[in-house]
Design a protein around this motif. Structure first.
Motif, mmCIF file in Angstrom:
data_model
loop_
_atom_site.group_PDB
_atom_site.id
_atom_site.type_symbol
_atom_site.label_atom_id
_atom_site.label_comp_id
_atom_site.label_asym_id
_atom_site.label_seq_id
_atom_site.Cartn_x
_atom_site.Cartn_y
_atom_site.Cartn_z
ATOM 1 N N ASP A 153 0.821 -1.208 0.000
ATOM 2 C CA ASP A 153 0.000 0.000 0.000
ATOM 3 C C ASP A 153 0.861 1.268 0.000
ATOM 4 O OD1 ASP A 153 -2.212 -1.675 2.272
ATOM 5 O OD2 ASP A 153 -2.535 -1.332 0.122
ATOM 6 N N THR A 154 2.156 1.098 0.137
ATOM 7 C CA THR A 154 3.060 2.243 0.122
ATOM 8 C C THR A 154 2.960 2.979 -1.207
ATOM 9 O OG1 THR A 154 4.619 1.246 1.675
ATOM 10 C CG2 THR A 154 5.480 2.949 0.191
ATOM 11 N N ALA A 155 2.650 4.270 -1.142
ATOM 12 C CA ALA A 155 2.450 5.072 -2.347
ATOM 13 C C ALA A 155 2.200 6.521 -1.957
ATOM 14 C CB ALA A 155 1.265 4.551 -3.152
ATOM 15 N N VAL A 156 2.228 7.372 -2.963
ATOM 16 C CA VAL A 156 1.718 8.731 -2.783
ATOM 17 C C VAL A 156 0.230 8.681 -3.105
ATOM 18 C CG1 VAL A 156 1.821 11.127 -3.531
ATOM 19 C CG2 VAL A 156 3.927 9.773 -3.368
ATOM 20 N N TYR A 157 -0.587 9.176 -2.190
ATOM 21 C CA TYR A 157 -2.033 9.153 -2.359
ATOM 22 C C TYR A 157 -2.521 10.543 -2.765
ATOM 23 C CZ TYR A 157 -2.362 4.456 -0.469
ATOM 24 O OH TYR A 157 -2.237 3.089 -0.298
ATOM 25 N N PHE A 158 -3.320 10.560 -3.832
ATOM 26 C CA PHE A 158 -3.824 11.815 -4.392
ATOM 27 C C PHE A 158 -5.343 11.879 -4.274
ATOM 28 C CE2 PHE A 158 0.039 13.259 -6.468
ATOM 29 C CZ PHE A 158 0.748 12.085 -6.685
ATOM 30 N N CYS A 159 -5.830 13.029 -3.912
ATOM 31 C CA CYS A 159 -7.259 13.318 -3.899
ATOM 32 C C CYS A 159 -7.657 13.833 -5.283
ATOM 33 C CB CYS A 159 -7.530 14.382 -2.827
ATOM 34 S SG CYS A 159 -9.236 14.911 -2.680
ATOM 35 N N ASN A 160 -8.786 13.360 -5.786
ATOM 36 C CA ASN A 160 -9.256 13.750 -7.118
ATOM 37 C C ASN A 160 -10.706 14.202 -7.056
ATOM 38 O OD1 ASN A 160 -11.007 12.360 -9.525
ATOM 39 N ND2 ASN A 160 -9.213 13.414 -10.329
ATOM 40 N N ALA A 161 -11.039 15.227 -7.826
ATOM 41 C CA ALA A 161 -12.421 15.686 -7.956
ATOM 42 C C ALA A 161 -12.791 15.736 -9.433
ATOM 43 C CB ALA A 161 -12.601 17.065 -7.329
ATOM 44 N N GLU A 162 -13.923 15.110 -9.771
ATOM 45 C CA GLU A 162 -14.444 15.146 -11.138
ATOM 46 C C GLU A 162 -15.551 16.196 -11.180
ATOM 47 O OE1 GLU A 162 -15.847 11.189 -12.009
ATOM 48 O OE2 GLU A 162 -14.163 10.298 -10.934
ATOM 49 N N THR A 163 -15.383 17.204 -12.015
ATOM 50 C CA THR A 163 -16.372 18.276 -12.068
ATOM 51 C C THR A 163 -17.070 18.315 -13.415
ATOM 52 O OG1 THR A 163 -14.853 19.991 -12.874
ATOM 53 C CG2 THR A 163 -14.952 19.636 -10.496
ATOM 54 N N LEU A 164 -18.277 18.858 -13.391
ATOM 55 C CA LEU A 164 -19.062 19.043 -14.598
ATOM 56 C C LEU A 164 -19.687 20.431 -14.503
ATOM 57 C CD1 LEU A 164 -20.029 17.474 -17.141
ATOM 58 C CD2 LEU A 164 -22.109 16.942 -15.877
ATOM 59 N N ARG A 165 -19.387 21.271 -15.477
ATOM 60 C CA ARG A 165 -19.831 22.665 -15.409
ATOM 61 C C ARG A 165 -20.600 23.027 -16.671
ATOM 62 N NH1 ARG A 165 -17.288 27.485 -16.885
ATOM 63 N NH2 ARG A 165 -15.454 26.312 -17.568
ATOM 64 N N VAL A 166 -21.770 23.655 -16.489
ATOM 65 C CA VAL A 166 -22.553 24.126 -17.629
ATOM 66 C C VAL A 166 -21.922 25.411 -18.148
ATOM 67 C CG1 VAL A 166 -24.815 24.934 -18.388
ATOM 68 C CG2 VAL A 166 -24.649 23.069 -16.721
ATOM 69 N N VAL A 167 -21.687 25.498 -19.470
ATOM 70 C CA VAL A 167 -20.948 26.633 -20.014
ATOM 71 C C VAL A 167 -21.779 27.549 -20.895
ATOM 72 C CG1 VAL A 167 -18.735 25.470 -19.849
ATOM 73 C CG2 VAL A 167 -20.089 25.227 -21.930
ATOM 74 N N ASN A 168 -23.013 27.149 -21.247
ATOM 75 C CA ASN A 168 -23.853 28.070 -22.033
ATOM 76 C C ASN A 168 -25.331 27.781 -21.798
ATOM 77 O OD1 ASN A 168 -24.612 25.881 -23.672
ATOM 78 N ND2 ASN A 168 -22.998 26.295 -25.154
ATOM 79 N N VAL A 169 -26.185 28.627 -22.392
ATOM 80 C CA VAL A 169 -27.635 28.519 -22.146
ATOM 81 C C VAL A 169 -28.223 27.266 -22.796
ATOM 82 C CG1 VAL A 169 -27.954 30.987 -21.820
ATOM 83 C CG2 VAL A 169 -28.121 29.992 -24.134
ATOM 84 N N GLU A 170 -27.512 26.695 -23.777
ATOM 85 C CA GLU A 170 -27.978 25.450 -24.389
ATOM 86 C C GLU A 170 -27.707 24.234 -23.525
ATOM 87 O OE1 GLU A 170 -26.170 27.717 -26.241
ATOM 88 O OE2 GLU A 170 -27.947 28.498 -27.257
ATOM 89 N N GLY A 171 -26.980 24.424 -22.457
ATOM 90 C CA GLY A 171 -26.705 23.322 -21.536
ATOM 91 C C GLY A 171 -25.460 22.541 -21.834
#
Length: 125
Positions: A89-107
């Protein structure tokens, strides 16, 4: 933008336990899922544990039954409880976030992953 800061790594003997924390800030409302990844020396980064906004969790076979991933009530913290630790289990552990963002009025949406800087976990035999 999402900022992730891990803490809690360290040295532990084989069979011991360790907890990791990931402090989450920024556009938390855009996060759809989070995970803990790990990268051992000379190895590729791999998923250890994953949780989505519905609370569904997934674990790598190598950590099932030993690791537990949870999120704080305000989703501003991600935890990883690691029990029965093994030298592998020895390792560097990284936290990850998956994001989803609406970028226009069409969705139309844009996906983006964010990463913390990592925290080292060393399990001695």
């Amino acid at each position: 933008q999402v900022q992730l800061v891990e803490s809690g790594g360290g040295v532990v003997q084989s069979g011991g336990s360790l907890s990791l924390w990931c402090s989450v800030s920024g556009s938390i409302s855009t996060i759809k899922a989070m995970g803990w990844y790990r990268q051992a020396p000379g190895q590729e980064r791999e998923l250890a544990a994953h949780i989505n906004n519905e609370g569904t969790t997934n674990y790598a076979d190598s950590v099932k039954g030993r690791f537990t991933i949870t999120r704080g009530n305000a989703r501003s913290t991600l935890y990883l409880q690691m029990n029965s630790l093994k030298p592998e289990d020895t390792a560097v552990y990284f936290c990850n976030a998956e994001t989803l963002r609406v970028v226009n009025v069409e969705g139309a949406t844009v996906k983006r992953d964010y990463w913390g800087q990592g925290t080292l976990v060393t399990v001695s035999s």
